[in-house]
Motif scaffolding. Structure first.
Motif: not given
Length: 169
Positions: A132-146
């Motif tokens: 849940e943390l990986a998919m909903g908060v961190f995200g995956i792939g490029a430009k996750t901070s955006s």
């Protein structure tokens, strides 16, 4: 066009490799436990050594492939970023890049092979929290901070399949 999206070799559909899933899950487990050197991180994700005598982890991730909700493999939409000069505020060279469409769906598969059953319950809770943390908060792939690469947790559903041989009578 900048194309940070990984595609499956034969069918050219967008995908997330198993190594990417394992990496983001490892980061999420470290975030939840608060200790990158804990035994659970090593036990779940394995340990690499210089002499090739590393230990495999108890988690195995599978690649995920993205499709539109209707099952079509439409082209990927393009978005644009336009870096601006600090002095003038004007953009000069827009950069187009592909994104996985917001309406796309995928399946995430994970195999957990515990070395002993004493940790089974706590490990499953930790794994679910980390997913849940990986998919909903961190995200995956490029430009996750955006804001890219995150999953809609309201649409997240899952099934737990347990295969455990019963003791012989």
């Amino acid at each position: 066009i900048d194309s940070p999206i990984r595609r499956e070799k034969n069918f050219k559909v967008p995908m997330v490799a198993q190594t990417s899933w394992k990496g983001v899950l490892r980061s999420a487990v470290i975030e939840v436990t608060g200790d990158p050197n804990s035994g659970i991180v090593t036990r779940l994700f394995g340990e690499a050594t210089k002499d090739d005598r590393g230990k495999a982890g108890e988690l195995y991730c599978y690649p995920s492939y993205f499709m539109k909700r209707n099952g079509s493999k439409d082209h990927l939409p393009k978005e644009v970023i336009n870096p601006r000069k600090r002095e003038t505020g004007a953009g000069k060279w827009p950069i187009f890049f592909e994104v996985v469409d917001r309406g796309s769906v995928t399946e995430f598969h994970l195999t957990y092979l515990p070395s002993d059953l004493d940790n089974l319950g706590s490990d499953l809770v930790l794994i679910c929290e980390s997913i849940e943390l990986a998919m909903g908060v961190f995200g995956i792939g490029a430009k996750t901070s955006s804001g890219y690469g995150r999953f809609d947790l309201d649409q997240l559903s899952g099934t737990l399949h347990v295969n455990y041989p019963l003791a012989e009578e």
